[in-house]
Write a protein that holds these residues in place. Structure first.
Motif, PDB file in Angstrom:
ATOM      1  N   CYS A  53       0.525  -1.443   0.094  1.00 58.66           N
ATOM      2  CA  CYS A  53       0.175  -0.186   0.402  1.00 58.66           C
ATOM      3  C   CYS A  53       0.877   1.333   0.597  1.00 58.66           C
ATOM      4  CB  CYS A  53      -1.261   0.535   1.090  1.00 58.66           C
ATOM      5  SG  CYS A  53      -2.133   0.924   1.062  1.00 58.66           S
ATOM      6  N   LYS A  56       2.960   1.367  -3.517  1.00 59.62           N
ATOM      7  CA  LYS A  56       2.056   1.714  -4.758  1.00 59.62           C
ATOM      8  C   LYS A  56       1.432   3.583  -4.992  1.00 59.62           C
ATOM      9  CE  LYS A  56       0.281  -2.884  -5.517  1.00 59.62           C
ATOM     10  NZ  LYS A  56       1.924  -3.389  -5.672  1.00 59.62           N
ATOM     11  N   SER A  57       1.210   2.814  -3.387  1.00 58.42           N
ATOM     12  CA  SER A  57       0.749   5.576  -3.145  1.00 58.42           C
ATOM     13  C   SER A  57       2.244   5.929  -3.412  1.00 58.42           C
ATOM     14  CB  SER A  57       0.860   5.465  -1.861  1.00 58.42           C
ATOM     15  OG  SER A  57      -0.703   4.311  -1.542  1.00 58.42           O
ATOM     16  N   VAL A 159      -6.895   0.628  -5.458  1.00 55.94           N
ATOM     17  CA  VAL A 159      -7.451  -0.072  -4.307  1.00 55.94           C
ATOM     18  C   VAL A 159      -7.284  -1.785  -4.794  1.00 55.94           C
ATOM     19  CG1 VAL A 159      -9.018  -0.565  -3.112  1.00 55.94           C
ATOM     20  CG2 VAL A 159      -8.188   2.161  -3.955  1.00 55.94           C
ATOM     21  N   ILE A 162      -3.835  -2.682  -4.681  1.00 58.76           N
ATOM     22  CA  ILE A 162      -3.483  -3.217  -3.220  1.00 58.76           C
ATOM     23  C   ILE A 162      -4.275  -4.603  -2.611  1.00 58.76           C
ATOM     24  CG2 ILE A 162      -3.477  -2.755  -0.866  1.00 58.76           C
ATOM     25  CD1 ILE A 162      -2.884   0.273  -2.183  1.00 58.76           C
ATOM     26  N   THR A 166      -3.467  -8.584  -1.119  1.00 59.08           N
ATOM     27  CA  THR A 166      -3.566  -8.719   0.174  1.00 59.08           C
ATOM     28  C   THR A 166      -4.263 -10.258   0.313  1.00 59.08           C
ATOM     29  OG1 THR A 166      -3.785  -6.575   1.217  1.00 59.08           O
ATOM     30  CG2 THR A 166      -4.684  -8.813   2.507  1.00 59.08           C
TER      31      THR A 166
END
Length: 214
Positions: A53, A56-57, A159, A162, A166
């Motif tokens: 997360c 990637k951000s 979104v 990610i 997960t």
């Protein structure tokens, strides 16, 4: 929004293939799930997802490009990542020398149980200290996402990307922590630890060689 759909499909497909390819995160998740408990495996997977997360951000916000354009910082991060993989390999070889008793269903192997924080940290650091992950994602973004695509849309892209990481690593953790599989695992634990240690060393050497060539 529909105009960005083809772009997202290509980005999602390539990223999914990248996530599914075996690497350090996969090896650590498999190892923690099989050696310890299902909870430890899932927390390791969540640590990887949390790191994903963040990575990637900052790639979408441009920090990945900043890292790539600062060779000294880039090399430091890479070699720290190599050292971390070697440390994990050392732990595997160390544990392979310990004799274990058959485990009861739902219980961890008796040696060196991992705390919840340590399990999460293991996954988080393994992914965070692997700059190939962020640079790989950056190359995917550069190749598939148009410079004119708004940042707000790119954040929406992140979104499901990610969630993919997960879901994948959590599935790996659940599979390798299966009680029947882990009961069988007690018989070959020392060989498994050595295999995982060798894989991690191989990944570390590969990362160091790539770094030396850049």
């Amino acid at each position: 929004m529909m105009q960005y759909w083809p772009e997202f499909v290509i980005l999602f497909t390539i990223n999914a293939l990248n996530v599914l390819s075996p690497g350090a995160c996969f090896a650590v998740t498999v190892r923690n799930s099989a050696v310890y408990t299902r909870k430890v495996g899932v927390l390791t997977a969540l640590g990887i997802a949390a790191s994903s997360c963040i990575q990637k951000s900052y790639v979408l916000l441009g920090f990945g490009l900043f890292l790539a354009k600062n060779p000294t910082l880039f090399y430091i991060v890479k070699y720290v990542g190599c050292a971390h993989l070697i440390y994990l390999a050392f732990c595997c070889f160390k544990n392979s020398k310990k004799k274990i008793k058959p485990l009861s269903i739902g219980h961890a192997l008796p040696h060196n149980q991992l705390s919840s924080f340590a399990a999460f940290r293991s996954g988080f650091l393994t992914d965070t200290l692997n700059p190939q992950a962020s640079l790989g994602f950056m190359s995917i973004v550069v190749a598939t996402v148009s410079p004119t695509t708004p940042i707000s849309v790119q954040i929406l892209y992140a979104v499901p990307l990610i969630l993919t990481a997960t879901l994948w690593y959590t599935t790996v953790a659940l599979f390798f922590s299966n009680s029947a599989l882990r009961t069988w695992f007690t018989k070959i634990q020392h060989w498994f630890e050595r295999l995982m240690g060798s894989v991690l060393i191989g990944l570390s050497i590969r990362l160091a060689m790539i770094t030396a060539r850049t």
